[in-house]
Design a protein around this motif. Sequence first.
Motif, mmCIF file in Angstrom:
data_model
loop_
_atom_site.group_PDB
_atom_site.id
_atom_site.type_symbol
_atom_site.label_atom_id
_atom_site.label_comp_id
_atom_site.label_asym_id
_atom_site.label_seq_id
_atom_site.Cartn_x
_atom_site.Cartn_y
_atom_site.Cartn_z
ATOM 1 N N GLN A 1 62.720 35.957 85.554
ATOM 2 C CA GLN A 1 62.106 35.831 86.873
ATOM 3 C C GLN A 1 63.118 35.504 87.965
ATOM 4 O O GLN A 1 62.972 35.959 89.084
ATOM 5 C CB GLN A 1 61.016 34.763 86.832
ATOM 6 N N CYS A 2 64.122 34.701 87.629
ATOM 7 C CA CYS A 2 65.111 34.444 88.669
ATOM 8 C C CYS A 2 66.427 34.010 88.050
ATOM 9 O O CYS A 2 66.482 33.596 86.893
ATOM 10 C CB CYS A 2 64.617 33.394 89.672
ATOM 11 N N ASN B 1 64.750 40.973 90.844
ATOM 12 C CA ASN B 1 65.016 41.070 92.269
ATOM 13 C C ASN B 1 64.443 39.824 92.935
ATOM 14 O O ASN B 1 63.287 39.766 93.320
ATOM 15 C CB ASN B 1 64.353 42.334 92.836
ATOM 16 N N THR B 2 65.269 38.817 93.022
ATOM 17 C CA THR B 2 64.759 37.547 93.553
ATOM 18 C C THR B 2 64.586 37.585 95.052
ATOM 19 O O THR B 2 64.007 36.681 95.631
ATOM 20 C CB THR B 2 65.718 36.401 93.196
ATOM 21 N N GLY C 1 74.837 31.603 96.306
ATOM 22 C CA GLY C 1 73.401 31.848 96.215
ATOM 23 C C GLY C 1 72.842 32.600 97.397
ATOM 24 O O GLY C 1 72.355 33.718 97.273
ATOM 25 N N ILE C 2 72.902 31.996 98.556
ATOM 26 C CA ILE C 2 72.165 32.573 99.664
ATOM 27 C C ILE C 2 73.013 32.789 100.908
ATOM 28 O O ILE C 2 72.542 33.319 101.900
ATOM 29 C CB ILE C 2 70.981 31.654 100.041
ATOM 30 N N ARG C 3 74.278 32.375 100.859
ATOM 31 C CA ARG C 3 75.079 32.427 102.074
ATOM 32 C C ARG C 3 75.684 33.819 102.223
ATOM 33 O O ARG C 3 76.504 34.251 101.412
ATOM 34 C CB ARG C 3 76.192 31.385 101.973
ATOM 35 N N ALA D 1 68.409 29.934 94.069
ATOM 36 C CA ALA D 1 68.141 31.243 93.467
ATOM 37 C C ALA D 1 68.951 32.299 94.206
ATOM 38 O O ALA D 1 69.025 32.284 95.436
ATOM 39 C CB ALA D 1 66.654 31.562 93.561
ATOM 40 N N ILE D 2 69.564 33.181 93.457
ATOM 41 C CA ILE D 2 70.428 34.190 94.073
ATOM 42 C C ILE D 2 69.848 35.575 93.855
ATOM 43 O O ILE D 2 68.999 35.792 92.994
ATOM 44 C CB ILE D 2 71.858 34.143 93.488
ATOM 45 N N ASP D 3 70.325 36.501 94.667
ATOM 46 C CA ASP D 3 69.999 37.906 94.482
ATOM 47 C C ASP D 3 71.130 38.496 93.640
ATOM 48 O O ASP D 3 72.234 38.697 94.148
ATOM 49 C CB ASP D 3 69.916 38.605 95.836
ATOM 50 N N PRO D 4 70.883 38.764 92.372
ATOM 51 C CA PRO D 4 71.991 39.180 91.499
ATOM 52 C C PRO D 4 72.604 40.515 91.900
ATOM 53 O O PRO D 4 73.728 40.819 91.509
ATOM 54 C CB PRO D 4 71.353 39.263 90.110
#
Lengths: 448, 392
Positions: free
Chosen positions: A333-334, B3-4, A93-95, A345-348
């Motif tokens: 949306q996410c 774009n999250t 996700g965010i790492r 939530a991830i940045d796809p």
Amino acid sequence: MKILLNRQIDRDFVGGIYLTALGDLPALERIEPVDYEGPLLVPLQIGSVPLSMQVRTGQCVSRGDLLARAADYCLYAPRPARIAGTQQVRTEGIRPCEALVLDPLPDCQRFDQTDPAGPADAPEGAAEGVFPAQASHPAVWRQIEEAGIVSIETAEGLGQRLRHLEQREEIRTVIANATPLEPMLNAPLALLHQWNEQVFAGLAILKTWLAAQDAILAYPHDFALDTRPAHIWQVRCVPVSEKYPQGRAGSVLRTLEKMKQLPQRQRRKRSAVVFSIQLLRQVERAVLAGQKPLERVVTVCGDGVAHPGHFLAPLGLPVGVLLRQAGIHPDTQCVVEDSSLTGSAIDPDAAVVGPCTEALIAIRRARQDPCQPCIRCGWCIDDCPAQIDPVRLLHWAQTGQYQRARRGGVHACIECGICSYICPSRLRIMEHIQMIKRKLREGQRSDA
Amino acid sequence: MPNTASKRYVAPPFRVVPESARRIYRTQLAVLALPAAAGIVFFGYQAAKVILVAVLSAGLMEFLLVKARRRRLAGSLSHSVMMGLLVALMLPADMRGDVVIVAAVSAVLLGKHLFGGLGQSIWHPALVGRLIAQMFYADTLAAARGPLLARDQLVWGNIHQVWQPAKDWLRIDWFQTLSPTGYAGWLLTRPVEALRQMGRQDIIHSSEQMAGYLLDRLPSLGHCLLGAVPGGVGETCSVLLIVIGLYFIYRGYLPWKLPVMFLAGALLGALILPIGAGRLAPDGSTYTFPFLLADSAVLLTYINYHLFGGGLMLGAWVLAGEMSCRPITGQGQIIFGFAAGVLTMVFRLFTSMAIPCYAAILVMNSLTGVLDRLTRPRGPAGRPDRRWEPDR
């Protein structure tokens, strides 16, 4: 009505809720291959553990060649490729982490590595001494260690986890948990549907390895399980409810204990251990077929995709490819990894499939309403599977009373997210509980 | 592709939350319109005036307080309007406007916002308003009798034009009797008051004596179930209140243990609390325990009048379940409900309180903090337990 009856019939862990599916359910009969010929970005980190590269830029590798390793982790090339350097990506996700860029190379000759630190060497940080299972089955142990299977339950390599388990008291029961965490995250059922025998065989392998006396497969009771391999591999099949979070190890242990399928206090003595279905299949493939886990079954679902399904994705596959193949809606949306209640939530565009990726949930409408004062409905306490007091923990978190929270049972929280989900005042209870745990780990002794 | 990175969806849960505070209070407000409608049917358009005045007063007070505090919370206005409606349901339909306004304004100002607003009240705001009205207008609200429209004057009858000379229920069957000429209804004894007088005026020794009293002084049980008895605007129609309570249980707003234990406590109190305590009969007996009466049918009827007459149903199914004032745990709710039921019977039989059920709930509201402290989950005590580390 069905849920009401299930509640009456099932003997379950206390608390928990029944979730509805977000969007359509992915079909169990099909695990799709991914149609993608572009570069792969294989992450050089698993959890918080960095891996050291075993290849160099410009080198060509074949499918299954070792790319990187750490103490108990190994990463292998999912396909023939040429190493094109490294790049920043996001896993879990965010790492952010470094990733090896593998450019596609359909025909490539394998070049010998100049510094082979390959499978012939014993892994670093191997435990002192040799355990009985290792001594009696050295080839099996070698295959398990070299396969680089990651145990998502404990976020560590399977080899390390098995070593930890053998250091414990006697393991009496091994359990395979096929219950989906949420209704649309039904990859365990798809794996059981596709590779029934492999899963049972993997469970039997670990049962033998750990010298356990019993093996149990917990599955949802409305799933038509083919139990024939169970008799062959001596695995007991126990139907359980799909109440959230039954897909978690702790919850299924409590349920089995309540159903008297586990001898009393095995859960508390930690002599029962739970494995995921995907891990069991990887173990079976590694031991019986010598195959390394180069791909993962990733579920793409949610109301933001037109064709939810299960995909056999190679490691390092950009997440966007999976989402496009599943038909992501432009107004989504996410995208969330893992669970709609506890995931991130991830940045796809920056995320890739890693060794711990299990599910991607595309959510069309994700509201984040402002928090309000607690109205004392009591739902968080009623539905908490850990039977703690979430709202009081929230209060202690807000007032800095971390030691009081520790005494109040903050470590009993399994971070299922039910309290935050069910709260009509939109209180971010789980976030605050995670903050308390973080503070306690960091040694904060702030206590108002 | 979403774009999250540019959006602020950083915290789970990512599902739409099933219930919100605003939705809870709006639903409760909408459902409570049913007993209000029943009150308008049985007590006429004057009841609608009472309801309107109470609701508008409460809503206006909430609006002004929100402006003054400059803090608006979703659901607070619905909650305040609901408190106004509950105040109206507890007041008789022939009440003066100033009484209604004082009660509704007190509910919002003193019962709710004085303690911090939504979710912070110690006592039920509507009960606080009702209590304050009782304190300031005791004479007006202490009457043992109340007006009731005849069945041919429903909705449009004027509750102020009732036959004033007192009538016994012996001569009135609401289902059969039409209104007297020139009048819209009668002034009749409230069933609960008749029950209270039973122990004060007569000494009951036997089932036959009790049966005679119940037949002479009380309407049939059907009157109490339907709501054709004098009382507060919305507290008389027991069947409707039970249905509402069951709906609240279905939605999860009201834990089922609370009203069940409330009724169990009231039932036990009616069963064992003596009738006529303190009075001395010529033969030396002082009081009668109901459970010693021989005829179980008479005993059951006596208990049913206690349960379905008066404001007990409104208290058990609606008022006791107010989220911010009830215990937060199941065990606490059981104790709360049972004690409130028993206290209701104690206040009814041994005191001259005009609002025994509401007072019992207020007393138990005072003990909510204690019950929470005694019954809240404590988690594993002492050291952090590694057995409970989060599992995936």
